[in-house]
Write a protein that holds these residues in place. Structure first.
Motif, mmCIF file in Angstrom:
data_model
loop_
_atom_site.group_PDB
_atom_site.id
_atom_site.type_symbol
_atom_site.label_atom_id
_atom_site.label_comp_id
_atom_site.label_asym_id
_atom_site.label_seq_id
_atom_site.Cartn_x
_atom_site.Cartn_y
_atom_site.Cartn_z
ATOM 1 N N VAL A 89 17.125 0.399 61.945
ATOM 2 C CA VAL A 89 17.253 1.713 61.652
ATOM 3 C C VAL A 89 18.675 2.125 62.203
ATOM 4 O O VAL A 89 19.144 1.852 63.257
ATOM 5 C CB VAL A 89 16.275 2.385 62.720
ATOM 6 C CG1 VAL A 89 16.215 4.006 62.475
ATOM 7 C CG2 VAL A 89 14.618 1.797 62.045
ATOM 8 N N LEU A 90 19.203 2.758 61.043
ATOM 9 C CA LEU A 90 20.629 3.452 61.354
ATOM 10 C C LEU A 90 20.663 4.964 61.353
ATOM 11 O O LEU A 90 19.854 5.618 60.623
ATOM 12 C CB LEU A 90 21.456 3.089 60.214
ATOM 13 C CG LEU A 90 22.856 3.754 59.861
ATOM 14 C CD1 LEU A 90 23.758 3.185 61.186
ATOM 15 C CD2 LEU A 90 23.271 3.261 58.659
ATOM 16 N N ALA A 91 21.094 5.462 62.452
ATOM 17 C CA ALA A 91 20.924 6.990 62.852
ATOM 18 C C ALA A 91 22.018 7.513 62.302
ATOM 19 O O ALA A 91 23.325 7.018 62.821
ATOM 20 C CB ALA A 91 20.767 7.040 64.241
ATOM 21 N N SER A 92 22.257 8.845 61.543
ATOM 22 C CA SER A 92 23.321 9.396 61.389
ATOM 23 C C SER A 92 23.290 10.867 62.015
ATOM 24 O O SER A 92 22.121 11.496 61.897
ATOM 25 C CB SER A 92 23.384 9.640 59.640
ATOM 26 O OG SER A 92 23.656 8.455 58.898
ATOM 27 N N LEU A 104 19.763 8.399 71.134
ATOM 28 C CA LEU A 104 19.530 7.632 69.858
ATOM 29 C C LEU A 104 18.899 6.071 70.329
ATOM 30 O O LEU A 104 18.026 6.033 69.528
ATOM 31 C CB LEU A 104 20.657 7.743 69.025
ATOM 32 C CG LEU A 104 21.059 9.113 68.345
ATOM 33 C CD1 LEU A 104 22.343 8.808 67.770
ATOM 34 C CD2 LEU A 104 19.901 9.507 67.489
ATOM 35 N N ARG A 105 19.397 5.539 71.062
ATOM 36 C CA ARG A 105 18.933 4.064 71.272
ATOM 37 C C ARG A 105 17.623 4.208 71.885
ATOM 38 O O ARG A 105 16.758 3.351 71.461
ATOM 39 C CB ARG A 105 19.960 3.529 72.333
ATOM 40 C CG ARG A 105 19.496 2.053 72.761
ATOM 41 C CD ARG A 105 19.766 1.126 71.428
ATOM 42 N NE ARG A 105 19.266 -0.130 71.379
ATOM 43 C CZ ARG A 105 18.852 -1.048 70.869
ATOM 44 N NH1 ARG A 105 18.241 -0.317 69.618
ATOM 45 N NH2 ARG A 105 18.457 -2.047 71.288
ATOM 46 N N LEU A 106 17.285 5.132 72.939
ATOM 47 C CA LEU A 106 15.961 5.178 73.378
ATOM 48 C C LEU A 106 15.058 5.714 72.359
ATOM 49 O O LEU A 106 13.900 5.216 72.215
ATOM 50 C CB LEU A 106 16.005 6.297 74.434
ATOM 51 C CG LEU A 106 16.569 5.762 75.624
ATOM 52 C CD1 LEU A 106 16.439 7.303 77.048
ATOM 53 C CD2 LEU A 106 15.900 4.762 76.563
ATOM 54 N N ALA A 107 15.677 6.360 71.398
ATOM 55 C CA ALA A 107 14.558 6.727 70.197
ATOM 56 C C ALA A 107 14.116 5.582 69.317
ATOM 57 O O ALA A 107 13.286 5.829 68.622
ATOM 58 C CB ALA A 107 15.015 7.772 69.402
ATOM 59 N N GLY A 108 15.009 4.592 69.449
ATOM 60 C CA GLY A 108 14.703 3.488 68.360
ATOM 61 C C GLY A 108 15.649 3.028 67.406
ATOM 62 O O GLY A 108 15.477 2.166 66.560
ATOM 63 N N THR A 109 16.880 3.695 67.359
ATOM 64 C CA THR A 109 17.623 3.491 66.649
ATOM 65 C C THR A 109 18.717 1.999 66.763
ATOM 66 O O THR A 109 18.705 1.653 68.004
ATOM 67 C CB THR A 109 18.944 4.401 66.297
ATOM 68 O OG1 THR A 109 19.677 4.100 65.175
ATOM 69 C CG2 THR A 109 19.624 4.448 67.671
ATOM 70 N N ASP A 110 18.812 1.237 65.874
ATOM 71 C CA ASP A 110 19.669 -0.094 65.970
ATOM 72 C C ASP A 110 21.430 0.060 65.943
ATOM 73 O O ASP A 110 22.094 -0.597 66.445
ATOM 74 C CB ASP A 110 19.268 -0.982 65.067
ATOM 75 C CG ASP A 110 17.622 -1.500 65.322
ATOM 76 O OD1 ASP A 110 17.398 -1.786 66.222
ATOM 77 O OD2 ASP A 110 16.864 -1.202 64.288
#
Length: 115
Positions: A89-92, A104-110
């Protein structure tokens, strides 16, 4: 994603976002769970999630939902030849503070696309 990169394949990364700043909502019904399932079943190598709340209407919950739904769908389908592989999962997001990366990392983004 590593396999695709090693085989020098052209990669298309779909982005899940609720709205555009200039045109507003992109769909009448934005069902992120359904979109995630469609992208995973199409064997998308990466799922990009726009989580900017001000301009694109996203949230950290979108990241969590995509992470959970992609994992559960892959386990249900067991379509991967080499075992169950969940796309990263990539977050923008518009990053203003280092703390946002932690969240963002805690939310599950890689990975994060820093805008």
């Amino acid at each position: 994603f590593k396999r695709v990169a090693e085989e020098n394949e052209f990669v298309v990364i779909p982005e899940l976002k609720r709205q555009e700043p200039s045109s507003g909502s992109l769909r009448k019904r934005y069902d992120i769970s359904k979109l995630t399932k469609q992208m995973v079943s199409a064997l998308s190598p990466v799922l990009s999630v726009n989580c900017d709340g001000v301009l694109f209407g996203g949230s950290m919950d979108d990241i969590t939902t995509v992470r959970e739904k992609s994992s559960s769908f892959m386990l249900e389908s067991a379509a991967a030849e080499d075992g169950v592989i969940t796309p990263p999962v990539l977050a923008s997001d518009l990053i203003l503070y280092p703390y946002q990366l932690y969240k963002l990392r805690l939310a599950g983004t890689d990975a994060v696309n820093i805008v």
